[in-house]
Design an enzyme around this catalytic site. Structure first.
Site, PDB file in Angstrom:
ATOM      1  CD  GLU A 108      -1.668   2.393   1.152  1.00 28.28           C
ATOM      2  OE1 GLU A 108      -1.514   3.141   0.544  1.00 28.28           O
ATOM      3  OE2 GLU A 108      -2.129   2.731   2.285  1.00 28.28           O
ATOM      4  CB  CYS A 145      -1.380   7.213   1.437  1.00 27.51           C
ATOM      5  SG  CYS A 145      -2.928   6.241   1.869  1.00 27.51           S
TER       6      CYS A 145
END
Length: 482
Positions: A231, A265
């Site tokens: 990720e 993010c």
């Protein structure tokens, strides 16, 4: 050898932690390997009891954890509390849904194999290495820790060197709740410690962090064919259609861009607004940005950046945007320090690093587009593909389907992260694999297929197959598939 965790709020030492080397990491993995056996034997329901007790322990000591998160990250108390709440929801979901998602179930064998009983189940890998980030040191690693544990694995957690106290707190809470210490091991240190974890014989690695570091993790894991879930970063865009609710879109853009000082993010770094509403969008966002203040006091809406060198990246992106013709609509370029004022940029060329590269700080670029086709094309023109958002009354779903990314919100931002049943992850330079939801549980287990012959039928898998049987197969092919 040790290192200090320093608070970005005032520079004080939050805690001192060991720098674990390869031998230390190998020993932790070995202990976890022993713990994994007993943890697996407990079964889904036994593991759920422990994970539920862990959740209750976190709640019982909530203020203590909030204080540790604030001390190590600098984020406001309210943001720390919200992060922990989301983590608790995922911990609860993973514990409660592991059995129905992963337990063995019968599947159809098909007409050709009607004499076979077929079943599919998901088994834990064994030991999962989790390398966590510093921006959401509870919520983000919990997406791997909770799901890996619920699936029956032991974990070895390497928290960021900027937030080791949070990782240590989570592990102590797990043990305090009745979890065996060797089921949840922790190693601390810098990049070499993370690399050692990749090479220490774990059965899978779950990494969250920058794209560049993710590539290094993959390279290390490739040496032993250790599977990974990555990720990584994002450069998420919010699209505002001509028929959008402008006030709601502005609220969402400001929250998506500046919450956690932009260190998200899945945060919003770009807005593409239709030319018919562009001026109104910029005005509404500007009003809200002027209400924000960055600082280290309890009343500040934005805290300091957690990682000192990230402030330099933010400054470089702002300077590049201005040098290439962009306009500074709100805020100021702060030359020093980790506490940065929220910045709003407009009319920034698409070639600028402020548009193309992950900034990970309190900035937002708002650009005008002549159509939503142009908005989609520009949103998709970067190498990342993590998430995004669309504000439109009539075309939200259609536009969301066209955006490149693993997660898209319509008329909201970041909402998908708070839905435990939805998978979380991206494509391209944003990584691959999924945490959260049923996909997240299966990410930490491998599929195991079993067949059992119930009665004898036409046997094809024999070296004594006759020409008569081959002729029969020919007829079956034409009958079933012709």
């Amino acid at each position: 050898m040790t290192f200090d965790s320093l608070s970005p709020l005032d520079g004080r030492v939050v805690g001192t932690f060991p720098v674990h080397d390869g031998d230390d990491v190998g020993a932790a993995v070995a202990r976890a390997r022993q713990g994994a056996r007993g943890w697996r034997i407990q079964g889904f329901r036994g593991r759920r009891r422990v994970l539920d007790a862990w959740r209750r322990d976190i709640v019982a000591h909530l203020d203590e954890l909030i204080a540790v998160v604030r001390a190590e990250t600098g984020k406001p108390v309210g943001d720390a509390r919200l992060e922990i709440m989301l983590a608790l929801d995922h911990l609860s979901w993973a514990a409660g849904h592991a059995e129905r998602t992963l337990r063995r179930r019968r599947v159809r064998a098909g007409l050709l194999m009607l004499n076979q009983s077929a079943s599919l189940g998901y088994l834990p890998y064994g030991v999962v290495g989790v390398i966590g980030p510093w921006n959401y040191p509870v919520f983000t690693p919990m997406g791997s820790l909770a799901y890996a544990l619920a699936a029956g694995n032991a974990v070895v957690f390497k928290p960021s060197e900027y937030t080791p106290a949070v990782g240590d707190w989570l592990r102590r809470s797990f043990v305090r709740a009745g979890g065996a210490p060797e089921v949840f091991e922790i190693v601390t240190g810098f990049g070499d410690t993370g690399a050692a974890l990749c090479r220490a014989g774990v059965d899978k690695v779950a990494f969250t962090g920058s794209t560049a570091t993710g590539k290094r993790v993959m390279a290390a894991c490739a040496e032993t064919l250790t599977p990974v879930v990555i990720e990584a970063g994002g450069k998420d865009a919010l699209l505002v259609d001509a028929d959008a609710d402008i006030e709601a879109a502005a609220d969402a853009a400001v929250w998506g861009a500046y919450s956690n000082a932009g260190q998200t993010c899945i945060g919003i770094e770009r807005v593409y607004a239709h030319t018919l509403v562009y001026d109104r969008v910029v005005h509404a966002i500007s009003e809200r940005v002027r209400e924000l203040r960055a600082g280290t006091d309890d009343a500040a809406r934005l805290g300091p950046l957690t990682m000192p060198r990230q402030a330099d990246v933010v400054r470089e992106h702002i300077a590049d945007a201005l040098a290439s013709g962009g306009v500074l609509r709100e805020g100021a370029l702060v030359e020093t320090g980790q506490t940065l004022a929220p910045v709003l940029l407009v009319d920034v060329p698409e070639s600028s690093s402020a548009v193309r590269e992950e900034t990970f700080g309190p900035t937002l670029v708002v650009n005008r587009v002549a159509s939503m086709d142009e908005a989609v094309a520009k949103a998709n023109a970067v190498r990342y593909g993590l998430s995004g958002a669309v504000f439109s009354r009539r075309r939200g779903r259609a536009l969301a389907e066209r955006l490149r990314g693993g997660m898209i919100a319509i008329n909201s931002v970041i909402s998908f992260a708070a839905v435990p049943s939805l998978p979380f992850g991206g494509v391209g330079d944003s990584g691959f694999g999924r945490i959260h939801g049923a996909d997240g549980l299966r990410e930490f287990a491998y599929a195991k297929a079993i067949t059992r012959q119930r009665f004898r039928l036409l046997t094809l898998t024999t070296m004594r197959r006759t020409p008569r049987v081959d002729a029969l197969v020919q007829r079956i092919i034409r009958l079933l598939y012709g």
